[in-house]
Design a protein around this motif. Structure first.
Motif, PDB file in Angstrom:
ATOM      1  N   THR A 212       0.869  -1.085   0.099  1.00 36.89           N
ATOM      2  CA  THR A 212       0.064  -0.155  -0.012  1.00 36.89           C
ATOM      3  C   THR A 212       1.064   1.351   0.082  1.00 36.89           C
ATOM      4  O   THR A 212       0.499   2.240  -0.757  1.00 36.89           O
ATOM      5  N   SER A 213       1.788   1.337   0.983  1.00 36.36           N
ATOM      6  CA  SER A 213       2.776   2.285   0.786  1.00 36.36           C
ATOM      7  C   SER A 213       3.588   2.482  -0.536  1.00 36.36           C
ATOM      8  O   SER A 213       3.563   3.784  -0.934  1.00 36.36           O
ATOM      9  N   ALA A 214       3.850   1.549  -1.091  1.00 38.00           N
ATOM     10  CA  ALA A 214       4.575   1.803  -2.417  1.00 38.00           C
ATOM     11  C   ALA A 214       3.364   2.090  -3.414  1.00 38.00           C
ATOM     12  O   ALA A 214       3.954   2.861  -4.358  1.00 38.00           O
ATOM     13  N   ASN A 215       2.093   1.725  -3.300  1.00 41.71           N
ATOM     14  CA  ASN A 215       1.331   2.244  -4.442  1.00 41.71           C
ATOM     15  C   ASN A 215       0.971   3.698  -4.049  1.00 41.71           C
ATOM     16  O   ASN A 215       0.691   4.243  -5.028  1.00 41.71           O
ATOM     17  N   ILE A 216       1.121   4.213  -2.820  1.00 42.53           N
ATOM     18  CA  ILE A 216       0.805   5.690  -2.697  1.00 42.53           C
ATOM     19  C   ILE A 216       1.935   6.243  -3.164  1.00 42.53           C
ATOM     20  O   ILE A 216       1.543   7.445  -4.012  1.00 42.53           O
ATOM     21  N   ASP A 217       3.268   5.894  -3.111  1.00 45.02           N
ATOM     22  CA  ASP A 217       4.257   6.473  -3.940  1.00 45.02           C
ATOM     23  C   ASP A 217       4.041   6.659  -5.444  1.00 45.02           C
ATOM     24  O   ASP A 217       4.450   7.892  -6.101  1.00 45.02           O
ATOM     25  N   ARG A 218       3.646   5.501  -5.892  1.00 42.48           N
ATOM     26  CA  ARG A 218       3.343   5.425  -7.422  1.00 42.48           C
ATOM     27  C   ARG A 218       2.138   6.389  -7.735  1.00 42.48           C
ATOM     28  O   ARG A 218       2.215   7.192  -8.987  1.00 42.48           O
ATOM     29  N   LEU A 219       1.352   6.552  -6.888  1.00 36.97           N
ATOM     30  CA  LEU A 219      -0.013   7.152  -7.233  1.00 36.97           C
ATOM     31  C   LEU A 219       0.414   8.668  -7.011  1.00 36.97           C
ATOM     32  O   LEU A 219      -0.078   9.442  -8.115  1.00 36.97           O
ATOM     33  N   LEU A 220       1.336   9.094  -6.242  1.00 33.41           N
ATOM     34  CA  LEU A 220       1.719  10.588  -6.261  1.00 33.41           C
ATOM     35  C   LEU A 220       2.466  10.943  -7.371  1.00 33.41           C
ATOM     36  O   LEU A 220       2.138  12.144  -8.028  1.00 33.41           O
ATOM     37  N   SER A 221       3.173   9.951  -7.837  1.00 34.11           N
ATOM     38  CA  SER A 221       3.768  10.425  -9.154  1.00 34.11           C
ATOM     39  C   SER A 221       2.862  10.403 -10.407  1.00 34.11           C
ATOM     40  O   SER A 221       3.095  11.618 -11.138  1.00 34.11           O
ATOM     41  N   LEU A 222       1.668   9.837 -10.399  1.00 35.14           N
ATOM     42  CA  LEU A 222       0.907   9.994 -11.367  1.00 35.14           C
ATOM     43  C   LEU A 222      -0.014  11.421 -11.071  1.00 35.14           C
ATOM     44  O   LEU A 222      -0.436  12.185 -12.018  1.00 35.14           O
ATOM     45  N   LEU A 223      -0.133  11.500  -9.892  1.00 38.65           N
ATOM     46  CA  LEU A 223      -1.002  12.877  -9.663  1.00 38.65           C
ATOM     47  C   LEU A 223      -0.270  14.093 -10.059  1.00 38.65           C
ATOM     48  O   LEU A 223      -0.729  14.981 -10.508  1.00 38.65           O
ATOM     49  N   VAL A 224       1.004  14.166  -9.827  1.00 36.93           N
ATOM     50  CA  VAL A 224       1.896  15.085 -10.142  1.00 36.93           C
ATOM     51  C   VAL A 224       1.927  15.470 -11.506  1.00 36.93           C
ATOM     52  O   VAL A 224       1.687  16.467 -12.089  1.00 36.93           O
ATOM     53  N   SER A 225       2.180  14.341 -12.244  1.00 35.01           N
ATOM     54  CA  SER A 225       2.055  14.276 -13.871  1.00 35.01           C
ATOM     55  C   SER A 225       0.961  14.600 -14.265  1.00 35.01           C
ATOM     56  O   SER A 225       0.835  15.744 -15.297  1.00 35.01           O
ATOM     57  N   GLY A 226      -0.043  14.352 -14.007  1.00 33.52           N
ATOM     58  CA  GLY A 226      -1.466  14.614 -14.650  1.00 33.52           C
ATOM     59  C   GLY A 226      -1.887  15.797 -14.057  1.00 33.52           C
ATOM     60  O   GLY A 226      -2.549  16.433 -14.847  1.00 33.52           O
ATOM     61  N   THR A 227      -1.577  16.434 -12.944  1.00 29.56           N
ATOM     62  CA  THR A 227      -2.010  17.833 -12.680  1.00 29.56           C
ATOM     63  C   THR A 227      -1.219  18.791 -13.335  1.00 29.56           C
ATOM     64  O   THR A 227      -1.619  19.829 -13.810  1.00 29.56           O
ATOM     65  N   ILE A 228       0.272  18.409 -13.599  1.00 26.75           N
ATOM     66  CA  ILE A 228       0.844  19.525 -14.456  1.00 26.75           C
ATOM     67  C   ILE A 228       0.297  19.368 -15.935  1.00 26.75           C
ATOM     68  O   ILE A 228       0.378  20.632 -16.438  1.00 26.75           O
ATOM     69  N   LEU A 229      -0.047  18.323 -16.356  1.00 28.02           N
ATOM     70  CA  LEU A 229      -0.637  18.582 -17.908  1.00 28.02           C
ATOM     71  C   LEU A 229      -1.965  19.086 -18.033  1.00 28.02           C
ATOM     72  O   LEU A 229      -2.288  19.666 -18.878  1.00 28.02           O
ATOM     73  N   ASN A 230      -2.820  18.872 -16.842  1.00 22.96           N
ATOM     74  CA  ASN A 230      -4.312  19.255 -17.034  1.00 22.96           C
ATOM     75  C   ASN A 230      -4.965  20.238 -16.010  1.00 22.96           C
ATOM     76  O   ASN A 230      -5.835  20.403 -16.109  1.00 22.96           O
ATOM     77  N   GLY A 231      -3.892  20.432 -15.060  1.00 25.48           N
ATOM     78  CA  GLY A 231      -4.371  21.277 -13.903  1.00 25.48           C
ATOM     79  C   GLY A 231      -5.441  20.430 -12.670  1.00 25.48           C
ATOM     80  O   GLY A 231      -5.624  20.805 -11.871  1.00 25.48           O
ATOM     81  N   TYR A 232      -5.529  19.082 -13.105  1.00 23.59           N
ATOM     82  CA  TYR A 232      -6.421  18.173 -12.235  1.00 23.59           C
ATOM     83  C   TYR A 232      -6.339  16.862 -12.929  1.00 23.59           C
ATOM     84  O   TYR A 232      -5.917  16.556 -13.890  1.00 23.59           O
ATOM     85  N   ILE A 233      -6.297  15.951 -11.878  1.00 28.75           N
ATOM     86  CA  ILE A 233      -6.385  14.577 -12.152  1.00 28.75           C
ATOM     87  C   ILE A 233      -6.934  13.702 -10.744  1.00 28.75           C
ATOM     88  O   ILE A 233      -7.002  14.027  -9.587  1.00 28.75           O
ATOM     89  N   ALA A 234      -8.052  12.892 -11.157  1.00 28.75           N
ATOM     90  CA  ALA A 234      -8.547  11.860 -10.215  1.00 28.75           C
ATOM     91  C   ALA A 234      -8.160  10.566 -10.816  1.00 28.75           C
ATOM     92  O   ALA A 234      -9.051   9.879 -11.682  1.00 28.75           O
ATOM     93  N   THR A 235      -7.390   9.747  -9.854  1.00 32.00           N
ATOM     94  CA  THR A 235      -7.075   8.314 -10.246  1.00 32.00           C
ATOM     95  C   THR A 235      -6.865   7.488  -9.309  1.00 32.00           C
ATOM     96  O   THR A 235      -6.877   7.749  -8.186  1.00 32.00           O
ATOM     97  N   SER A 236      -6.566   6.101  -9.647  1.00 34.54           N
ATOM     98  CA  SER A 236      -6.239   5.063  -8.764  1.00 34.54           C
ATOM     99  C   SER A 236      -5.033   4.498  -9.277  1.00 34.54           C
ATOM    100  O   SER A 236      -4.497   4.200 -10.221  1.00 34.54           O
ATOM    101  N   TYR A 237      -4.533   3.690  -8.254  1.00 32.35           N
ATOM    102  CA  TYR A 237      -3.465   2.760  -8.439  1.00 32.35           C
ATOM    103  C   TYR A 237      -3.183   1.457  -7.501  1.00 32.35           C
ATOM    104  O   TYR A 237      -3.626   1.588  -6.562  1.00 32.35           O
ATOM    105  N   GLY A 238      -2.956   0.196  -7.985  1.00 32.07           N
ATOM    106  CA  GLY A 238      -3.070  -0.968  -7.245  1.00 32.07           C
ATOM    107  C   GLY A 238      -4.365  -1.711  -7.553  1.00 32.07           C
ATOM    108  O   GLY A 238      -4.906  -1.405  -8.092  1.00 32.07           O
ATOM    109  N   GLN A 239      -4.468  -2.894  -6.903  1.00 34.19           N
ATOM    110  CA  GLN A 239      -5.360  -3.822  -6.932  1.00 34.19           C
ATOM    111  C   GLN A 239      -5.720  -4.175  -5.585  1.00 34.19           C
ATOM    112  O   GLN A 239      -4.953  -4.302  -4.403  1.00 34.19           O
ATOM    113  N   ALA A 240      -7.028  -4.403  -5.542  1.00 37.56           N
ATOM    114  CA  ALA A 240      -7.597  -5.215  -4.346  1.00 37.56           C
ATOM    115  C   ALA A 240      -7.570  -4.461  -2.934  1.00 37.56           C
ATOM    116  O   ALA A 240      -7.748  -3.117  -3.276  1.00 37.56           O
TER     117      ALA A 240
END
Length: 258
Positions: free
Chosen positions: A39-67
Motif C-alpha cells: 500500500t505504501s509503495a502504491n501511494i508513492d506511485r500514485l503521487l507520481s501519477l497525480l503530479v504528472s497529471g496535474t501538471i498536464l491538465n491542472g487536475y487528475i483523479a485516478t487510482s493505482y494498485g489492486q484489491a
C-alpha cells in the motif's frame, strides 16, 4: 468517517507572497494507518501519477494498485493560477504529504494554489466537508450591514459561475464597496463533483461566513471538496494593482465532525 469532534485554535501568520513548501494545512487521518508495504509503495506511485497529471491538465483523479492495496488520489490546482505555479505547488504537495502523513492511507494537504489527497477509499464524486480549516482576518469591517449584503450577492454570483460546464468548478469576481474599496471573492470545487454537489459543498463552506467569519475583512474556508475565499484586496489572478488593503493578521480554526 469516524473522526473525533474537537476544535483546535492557534494563531497563524498569512502572507500573500509566492507559494512555498509550507502548506495552508494538512489532515492525516490516524484511523487509516497504512497496513502493508505494498500500500505504501502504491501511494508513492500514485503521487507520481497525480503530479504528472496535474501538471498536464491542472487536475487528475485516478487510482493505482489492486484489491486491498488499491489507493485513490485527486490533485487539482486553482483554475486561475499559471502552469508554472501549478507545477511548483503540486510538486511541493506530493513531497510534503508523505513527510507530514507518512503512515496514513487517508491524507490531504492544502496550499493556496493547489490541493492533493489520497485514500484507500474511493471518494470520487462525493461531497466531503468532514474536516475543514477556516482562516479569518482579525479585523472587522466598518459597515457590516452593507458589507454582508454585498458579500452575499457576490458569492451567489460566483457560485453560479462555478457550476457552469467549462468553468472547471471555479468562480471569481469582485464588487466595489466604495470608490476606494473593492471586495474580491473566489470559489473552487474539485472537478470530480457534479454541478449539484459542487453547489452543495459551496453552500456549506459559504455558510461559515456569517458565523465564524462574521463581519471579518477576509475569510478562507478549506474543505476536501471545495474552497471559498473573500478579501478586501486582490488575491486571484490576474491581480489588480492595488494591494494597499492587504492584512497579514489571521486567526485559524481547524475542526472535525462526524
Amino acid at each position: 468517517m469516524g473522526l473525533l469532534s474537537h476544535v483546535l485554535l492557534f494563531l497563524f501568520l498569512f502572507t500573500t507572497s509566492a507559494e512555498s513548501a509550507d502548506p495552508s494545512g494538512e489532515f492525516c487521518n490516524t484511523d487509516t494507518n497504512i497496513s502493508s508495504n505494498q500500500t505504501s509503495a502504491n501511494i508513492d506511485r500514485l503521487l507520481s501519477l497525480l503530479v504528472s497529471g496535474t501538471i498536464l491538465n491542472g487536475y487528475i483523479a485516478t487510482s493505482y494498485g489492486q484489491a486491498k492495496d488499491q489507493v485513490y488520489g485527486l490533485a487539482q490546482c486553482r483554475a486561475d493560477v499559471t502552469g508554472k505555479d501549478c507545477s511548483t505547488c503540486i510538486e511541493d504537495a506530493a513531497r510534503e504529504i508523505r513527510k507530514r502523513c507518512p503512515n496514513q492511507a487517508d491524507a490531504r494537504i492544502w496550499y493556496d494554489f493547489c490541493f492533493l489527497r489520497h485514500d484507500i477509499k474511493d471518494f470520487f464524486g462525493e461531497v466531503d466537508t468532514g474536516f475543514g480549516i477556516i482562516f479569518y482576518n482579525v479585523e472587522n469591517v466598518t459597515d457590516p450591514d452593507t458589507f454582508n449584503k454585498e458579500l452575499s450577492t457576490l458569492t451567489d454570483r460566483i457560485t453560479s459561475q462555478a457550476v457552469v460546464s467549462g468553468n472547471k468548478g471555479n468562480g471569481r469576481d469582485k464588487t466595489k464597496l466604495t470608490p476606494f474599496l473593492t471586495l474580491y471573492a473566489l470559489v473552487q470545487c474539485t472537478r470530480d463533483l457534479s454541478p449539484l454537489f459542487c453547489s452543495q459543498c459551496l453552500a456549506i463552506a459559504i455558510g461559515n461566513f456569517p458565523t465564524i467569519c462574521n463581519n471579518r475583512k477576509g475569510c478562507r474556508v478549506l474543505y476536501s471538496s471545495c474552497y471559498v475565499r473573500y478579501e478586501l484586496y486582490p488575491f486571484y489572478f490576474p491581480l489588480d494593482s492595488d494591494t494597499t488593503n492587504a492584512s497579514k493578521d489571521y486567526h485559524v480554526s481547524v475542526f472535525y465532525k462526524h
